[in-house]
Scaffold this active site. Sequence first.
Site, short mmCIF file in Angstrom:
data_model
loop_
_atom_site.label_atom_id
_atom_site.label_comp_id
_atom_site.label_asym_id
_atom_site.label_seq_id
_atom_site.Cartn_x
_atom_site.Cartn_y
_atom_site.Cartn_z
N ASP A 224 -7.70 -11.74 -4.63
CA ASP A 224 -7.11 -13.08 -4.72
C ASP A 224 -7.98 -13.88 -5.68
O ASP A 224 -9.19 -14.01 -5.46
CB ASP A 224 -7.10 -13.76 -3.35
CG ASP A 224 -6.10 -13.13 -2.39
OD1 ASP A 224 -5.34 -12.26 -2.81
OD2 ASP A 224 -6.10 -13.54 -1.21
N ASP A 379 4.93 -13.71 2.19
CA ASP A 379 3.87 -14.37 2.95
C ASP A 379 4.46 -14.91 4.25
O ASP A 379 4.68 -16.13 4.39
CB ASP A 379 3.28 -15.54 2.13
CG ASP A 379 2.66 -15.08 0.83
OD1 ASP A 379 1.92 -14.10 0.85
OD2 ASP A 379 2.93 -15.71 -0.21
O1 1PR Z 1 4.06 -17.67 -5.11
O2 1PR Z 1 4.66 -16.14 -6.97
O3 1PR Z 1 2.97 -17.94 -7.31
O4 1PR Z 1 2.47 -15.95 -5.94
C1 1PR Z 1 1.29 -16.37 -5.33
C2 1PR Z 1 0.66 -15.17 -4.71
O5 1PR Z 1 -0.60 -15.57 -4.21
C3 1PR Z 1 1.45 -14.61 -3.56
O6 1PR Z 1 1.50 -13.21 -3.68
C4 1PR Z 1 0.65 -14.97 -2.32
O7 1PR Z 1 0.63 -13.91 -1.39
C5 1PR Z 1 -0.75 -15.18 -2.87
N1 1PR Z 1 -1.49 -16.25 -2.18
C6 1PR Z 1 -1.24 -17.57 -2.29
N2 1PR Z 1 -2.15 -18.24 -1.54
C7 1PR Z 1 -2.95 -17.34 -0.97
C8 1PR Z 1 -4.09 -17.64 -0.09
O8 1PR Z 1 -4.73 -16.74 0.45
N3 1PR Z 1 -4.37 -18.91 0.11
N4 1PR Z 1 -3.12 -14.94 -1.03
C9 1PR Z 1 -2.54 -16.08 -1.37
C10 1PR Z 1 -2.51 -13.99 -0.38
C11 1PR Z 1 -2.96 -12.28 0.88
C12 1PR Z 1 -3.30 -10.92 0.66
C13 1PR Z 1 -4.64 -10.56 1.14
C14 1PR Z 1 -4.33 -9.73 2.33
C15 1PR Z 1 -5.43 -8.84 2.75
N5 1PR Z 1 -3.46 -13.09 -0.11
O9 1PR Z 1 -2.80 -10.28 -0.40
O10 1PR Z 1 -5.31 -9.98 0.10
O11 1PR Z 1 -3.90 -10.57 3.39
O12 1PR Z 1 -6.50 -9.58 3.23
P1 1PR Z 1 -7.48 -8.99 4.31
O13 1PR Z 1 -7.58 -7.53 4.08
O14 1PR Z 1 -8.79 -9.68 4.05
O15 1PR Z 1 -6.90 -9.32 5.65
P2 1PR Z 1 3.61 -17.01 -6.33
#
Ligand code: 1PR
Length: 523
Positions: A224, A379
């Site tokens: 991320d 999400d």
């Molecule tokens: O909406 O098309 O602009 O895409 C934004 C992207 O950013 C989406 O794929 C969304 O999942 C991601 N995103 C937005 N905000 C966050 C955040 O964390 N605040 N991250 C975020 C999502 C989730 C995972 C993470 C897993 C594994 N991250 O991909 O890596 O949950 O984590 P873990 O193993 O530590 O539990 P758009």
Amino acid sequence: MITLLDYGAGNVRSVINAIESLGETVKIVAGGGDILAAEKLVFPGVGAFGNMMRILQEKKFVDPLKAYLHSNRPFLGICLGLQALFEHSEEAPDVSGLGLLAGSVKRFVIDLSVPHIGWNGLNFKQASPIFFGLSGDEKFYFVHSYHVVADDASVILTTTDYGCEFVSSIQKGNIIATQFHPEKSGRAGLVILQNFLKTTAEPIQPVRSTPTTTLAKRIIACLDVRSNDQDDLVVTKGDQYDVREGGEVRNLGKPVELAQRYYAEGADEITFLNITGFRDFPLEDMPMLEVLRQTSKNVFVPLTIGGGIRDFTDKDGRKYDALEVAAEYFRSGADKVSIGSDAVLTAEAYLQTGRRTGRSSIETISRVYGNQAVVVSVDPRRVYVNSADEVNHVVIETAMPGPGGEQYCWYQCTIKGGREGRNLDAVTLAQVCEKLGAGEILLNCIDRDGTNLGFDIELINAVATAVSIPVIASSGAGRVEHFHEVFTATEAESALAAGIFHRKEIPIAEVKRYLNGKVEVRR
Ligand code: 1PR
């Protein structure tokens, strides 16, 4: 000097990077004359068959290409570059292929997820110099929904098993072509490329230690990425999507360095999510493109990038569409793009009207680059209810009752990184996106993200059984056993984790060691 035929679709940068990493220089075809003058030609085809042949026609590359192939000079076709050699494809029945080889290209009709995405092995049917240095048990990266059916069995170099036995590479004289992507297949892929480049390798026919090949479950490292308060682009990690600790954005390292570390440690794929993409615009957020360019120079496994893929109007009123954003990501080294918020809005509009517009990000990108290049990142968050008919959503009975003892729940889609809940459930979203052309679902879970409690098996089962495209299970991995659980209790094709890898709690190699012998993995 290697001549590379780039017809403008997909990620040719990684082919160039892989060839350059082996010490060769690359000349990109600018006109038909370059094809005719080539000494060694590489043709990496990406996307959809009809679109590829149409562009080759428009650029007047078809006749030079046929002349080159008939001259029997060294040629390496990759993926669609293999399919193009045949007469026809079911993907575009009205369009002719190059017709060098008799046969056609057919869609997989099997009981498994299509596209066939991931690392699979080769059954060697003949000796070839491109196999020099292989043991026979290596796996290679595939991503395709169609496979060739060759009328002349003597051209078949290898086959691969995936619901059926299909042709995974061919050779006729000096013409070689592979369905898999050597440039995305780590060390084993580089061996094949090297053998093609130097042409002095001995022909060998490796022998597998197992009678059939098996698609490996993939372990994906996710980064991320966002700018921190000092404006540095950093890898961060949230707890249930909250990436701040003591008011500061958590900084877990530099994106390019971490991606290189995970490649070296055996990641099967790397995903970058530009998590503030919903408010920043990627084409103005150049560091992300630079991260891709740098990473793809020496990371030879598939790279997915997400964040901000949508139509956009900049401050001067210039309109960009999602396809342009995706194109820039592909040019910079991405193999797949992942769409989050925009997929939810697209699905909502589709459900309201019952009509495809043909203009959504999912539709436009999959039309040009193929379904396999479009991942939808979901999400969702659990919402508990008292009964299955309390809401008009796909509701599941849960073994983990809610705070008020509720026995049922549904998974609410969110947009803008979990900031905004929508009136749409994750199962319906996944089904609509598959219909519109998505090739894979990246299934996050806000409740489990960063908790180390394990994957949400109920969520993954609900989605994976509702679609026929591959599902990447994400969020919550905390122990090696969690990977085993997700691969045995669900149909997920791959598992993605972030926190445990970034914090060095469990190296990727340890996950693979634990799974080895229990679940098919790439070693
Ligand atoms: O909406 O098309 O602009 O895409 C934004 C992207 O950013 C989406 O794929 C969304 O999942 C991601 N995103 C937005 N905000 C966050 C955040 O964390 N605040 N991250 C975020 C999502 C989730 C995972 C993470 C897993 C594994 N991250 O991909 O890596 O949950 O984590 P873990 O193993 O530590 O539990 P758009």
